[in-house]
Scaffold this motif. Structure first.
Motif, PDB file in Angstrom:
ATOM      1  N   THR A   9      -4.166  12.790  19.537  1.00  9.99           N
ATOM      2  CA  THR A   9      -4.317  12.837  20.910  1.00  9.99           C
ATOM      3  C   THR A   9      -2.801  12.357  21.688  1.00  9.99           C
ATOM      4  O   THR A   9      -2.220  13.121  22.274  1.00  9.99           O
ATOM      5  CB  THR A   9      -4.782  11.396  21.231  1.00  9.99           C
ATOM      6  OG1 THR A   9      -4.386  10.180  20.773  1.00  9.99           O
ATOM      7  CG2 THR A   9      -6.284  12.018  20.441  1.00  9.99           C
ATOM      8  N   MET A  10      -1.985  11.766  20.564  1.00  9.95           N
ATOM      9  CA  MET A  10      -0.339  11.550  20.574  1.00  9.95           C
ATOM     10  C   MET A  10       0.024  12.892  20.402  1.00  9.95           C
ATOM     11  O   MET A  10       1.469  12.585  20.162  1.00  9.95           O
ATOM     12  CB  MET A  10       0.216  10.578  20.370  1.00  9.95           C
ATOM     13  CG  MET A  10      -0.384   8.856  20.989  1.00  9.95           C
ATOM     14  SD  MET A  10      -0.718   8.500  22.495  1.00  9.95           S
ATOM     15  CE  MET A  10       1.137   8.272  22.876  1.00  9.95           C
ATOM     16  N   GLY A  11      -0.105  13.604  20.162  1.00  9.39           N
ATOM     17  CA  GLY A  11       0.524  14.935  19.388  1.00  9.39           C
ATOM     18  C   GLY A  11       1.651  14.794  18.167  1.00  9.39           C
ATOM     19  O   GLY A  11       2.245  15.512  17.992  1.00  9.39           O
ATOM     20  N   GLY A  12       1.205  14.016  17.451  1.00  6.01           N
ATOM     21  CA  GLY A  12       1.722  13.743  16.326  1.00  6.01           C
ATOM     22  C   GLY A  12       0.488  13.913  15.033  1.00  6.01           C
ATOM     23  O   GLY A  12      -0.582  14.565  15.400  1.00  6.01           O
ATOM     24  N   GLY A  17       9.005  12.969  16.944  1.00  6.40           N
ATOM     25  CA  GLY A  17       8.733  12.025  18.000  1.00  6.40           C
ATOM     26  C   GLY A  17       8.447  12.020  19.206  1.00  6.40           C
ATOM     27  O   GLY A  17       8.208  11.604  20.290  1.00  6.40           O
ATOM     28  N   ASN A  18       8.422  13.545  19.655  1.00  7.44           N
ATOM     29  CA  ASN A  18       8.133  14.477  21.274  1.00  7.44           C
ATOM     30  C   ASN A  18       6.598  14.171  21.266  1.00  7.44           C
ATOM     31  O   ASN A  18       5.441  14.245  20.457  1.00  7.44           O
ATOM     32  CB  ASN A  18       8.791  15.485  21.224  1.00  7.44           C
ATOM     33  CG  ASN A  18       8.388  16.431  20.770  1.00  7.44           C
ATOM     34  OD1 ASN A  18       7.551  16.886  19.587  1.00  7.44           O
ATOM     35  ND2 ASN A  18       9.005  18.002  21.261  1.00  7.44           N
ATOM     36  N   TYR A  19       5.836  14.497  22.118  1.00 12.96           N
ATOM     37  CA  TYR A  19       4.322  15.192  22.200  1.00 12.96           C
ATOM     38  C   TYR A  19       3.820  16.740  22.705  1.00 12.96           C
ATOM     39  O   TYR A  19       4.862  17.283  22.587  1.00 12.96           O
ATOM     40  CB  TYR A  19       4.304  15.247  23.459  1.00 12.96           C
ATOM     41  CG  TYR A  19       3.765  13.000  24.093  1.00 12.96           C
ATOM     42  CD1 TYR A  19       3.087  12.547  23.610  1.00 12.96           C
ATOM     43  CD2 TYR A  19       4.763  12.628  24.747  1.00 12.96           C
ATOM     44  CE1 TYR A  19       2.834  10.673  23.363  1.00 12.96           C
ATOM     45  CE2 TYR A  19       5.038  11.090  24.856  1.00 12.96           C
ATOM     46  CZ  TYR A  19       3.833  10.333  24.506  1.00 12.96           C
ATOM     47  OH  TYR A  19       3.849   9.134  24.500  1.00 12.96           O
ATOM     48  N   CYS A  20       3.385  16.844  22.051  1.00 17.30           N
ATOM     49  CA  CYS A  20       3.219  18.422  21.144  1.00 17.30           C
ATOM     50  C   CYS A  20       1.643  19.016  21.625  1.00 17.30           C
ATOM     51  O   CYS A  20       0.733  17.809  21.552  1.00 17.30           O
ATOM     52  CB  CYS A  20       3.241  18.970  19.961  1.00 17.30           C
ATOM     53  SG  CYS A  20       4.810  18.935  19.734  1.00 17.30           S
ATOM     54  N   ASP A  21       1.296  20.180  21.843  1.00 16.61           N
ATOM     55  CA  ASP A  21      -0.080  20.140  22.061  1.00 16.61           C
ATOM     56  C   ASP A  21      -0.686  21.161  21.231  1.00 16.61           C
ATOM     57  O   ASP A  21       0.293  21.629  20.464  1.00 16.61           O
ATOM     58  CB  ASP A  21       0.002  20.801  23.193  1.00 16.61           C
ATOM     59  CG  ASP A  21      -1.866  20.921  23.814  1.00 16.61           C
ATOM     60  OD1 ASP A  21      -2.444  20.333  23.184  1.00 16.61           O
ATOM     61  OD2 ASP A  21      -2.228  22.333  24.383  1.00 16.61           O
ATOM     62  N   ALA A  22      -1.703  21.348  20.473  1.00 12.71           N
ATOM     63  CA  ALA A  22      -2.437  22.180  19.484  1.00 12.71           C
ATOM     64  C   ALA A  22      -3.794  22.647  19.511  1.00 12.71           C
ATOM     65  O   ALA A  22      -4.179  21.890  20.698  1.00 12.71           O
ATOM     66  CB  ALA A  22      -2.191  21.245  17.870  1.00 12.71           C
ATOM     67  N   ASP A  31     -13.167   8.930  17.097  1.00 13.31           N
ATOM     68  CA  ASP A  31     -13.974   9.998  15.237  1.00 13.31           C
ATOM     69  C   ASP A  31     -14.915  11.549  16.523  1.00 13.31           C
ATOM     70  O   ASP A  31     -15.419  11.616  16.310  1.00 13.31           O
ATOM     71  CB  ASP A  31     -15.435   9.281  14.822  1.00 13.31           C
ATOM     72  CG  ASP A  31     -14.398   8.456  14.186  1.00 13.31           C
ATOM     73  OD1 ASP A  31     -12.859   8.402  13.478  1.00 13.31           O
ATOM     74  OD2 ASP A  31     -14.905   7.133  13.841  1.00 13.31           O
ATOM     75  N   ARG A  32     -13.492  11.443  17.100  1.00 12.27           N
ATOM     76  CA  ARG A  32     -14.103  12.631  18.468  1.00 12.27           C
ATOM     77  C   ARG A  32     -12.584  13.813  17.967  1.00 12.27           C
ATOM     78  O   ARG A  32     -11.387  13.821  17.920  1.00 12.27           O
ATOM     79  CB  ARG A  32     -13.872  12.445  19.236  1.00 12.27           C
ATOM     80  CG  ARG A  32     -14.794  11.415  20.101  1.00 12.27           C
ATOM     81  CD  ARG A  32     -15.782  11.859  21.014  1.00 12.27           C
ATOM     82  NE  ARG A  32     -16.485  13.132  21.280  1.00 12.27           N
ATOM     83  CZ  ARG A  32     -16.322  13.208  22.587  1.00 12.27           C
ATOM     84  NH1 ARG A  32     -16.270  12.316  23.669  1.00 12.27           N
ATOM     85  NH2 ARG A  32     -17.256  14.638  23.308  1.00 12.27           N
ATOM     86  N   VAL A  33     -13.179  15.408  17.545  1.00 16.54           N
ATOM     87  CA  VAL A  33     -12.138  16.522  17.502  1.00 16.54           C
ATOM     88  C   VAL A  33     -13.139  17.219  18.987  1.00 16.54           C
ATOM     89  O   VAL A  33     -13.708  17.523  19.081  1.00 16.54           O
ATOM     90  CB  VAL A  33     -12.931  17.135  16.735  1.00 16.54           C
ATOM     91  CG1 VAL A  33     -11.625  18.597  16.240  1.00 16.54           C
ATOM     92  CG2 VAL A  33     -12.157  16.290  15.339  1.00 16.54           C
ATOM     93  N   TYR A  34     -11.550  17.579  19.497  1.00 15.54           N
ATOM     94  CA  TYR A  34     -11.415  18.368  20.781  1.00 15.54           C
ATOM     95  C   TYR A  34     -10.566  19.770  20.285  1.00 15.54           C
ATOM     96  O   TYR A  34     -10.388  19.533  19.640  1.00 15.54           O
ATOM     97  CB  TYR A  34     -10.197  17.900  21.612  1.00 15.54           C
ATOM     98  CG  TYR A  34     -10.912  16.485  21.892  1.00 15.54           C
ATOM     99  CD1 TYR A  34     -12.140  16.571  23.330  1.00 15.54           C
ATOM    100  CD2 TYR A  34     -10.147  15.590  21.533  1.00 15.54           C
ATOM    101  CE1 TYR A  34     -12.756  15.206  23.789  1.00 15.54           C
ATOM    102  CE2 TYR A  34     -10.877  14.206  21.811  1.00 15.54           C
ATOM    103  CZ  TYR A  34     -11.916  14.339  22.932  1.00 15.54           C
ATOM    104  OH  TYR A  34     -12.629  12.709  23.397  1.00 15.54           O
TER     105      TYR A  34
END
Length: 58
Positions: A9-12, A17-22, A31-34
């Motif tokens: 959730t923090m992009g890592g 060390g920056n914020y990324c999306d996936a 314990d969740r998957v999005y």
């Protein structure tokens, strides 16, 4: 192909060390998957790749 397929959730983790999306985001605290919309369009377009196809580099 998307570079980051699964991130938290923090992009890592990532090397700068920056914020990324996936396409898939994993919330380890809850314990969740999005599954993002990009997950579904990668799945849609991957159906059109022929088996044993090869990449042509320019």
């Amino acid at each position: 192909m998307d570079w980051n397929l699964i991130l938290d959730t923090m992009g890592g983790p990532n090397h700068v060390g920056n914020y990324c999306d996936a396409p898939i985001i994993v919330d380890t605290e809850n314990d969740r998957v999005y599954y993002q919309s990009s997950y579904y369009y990668i799945g849609h377009f991957s159906r059109f790749n022929k088996k044993r196809s090869q990449e042509n580099r320019v």
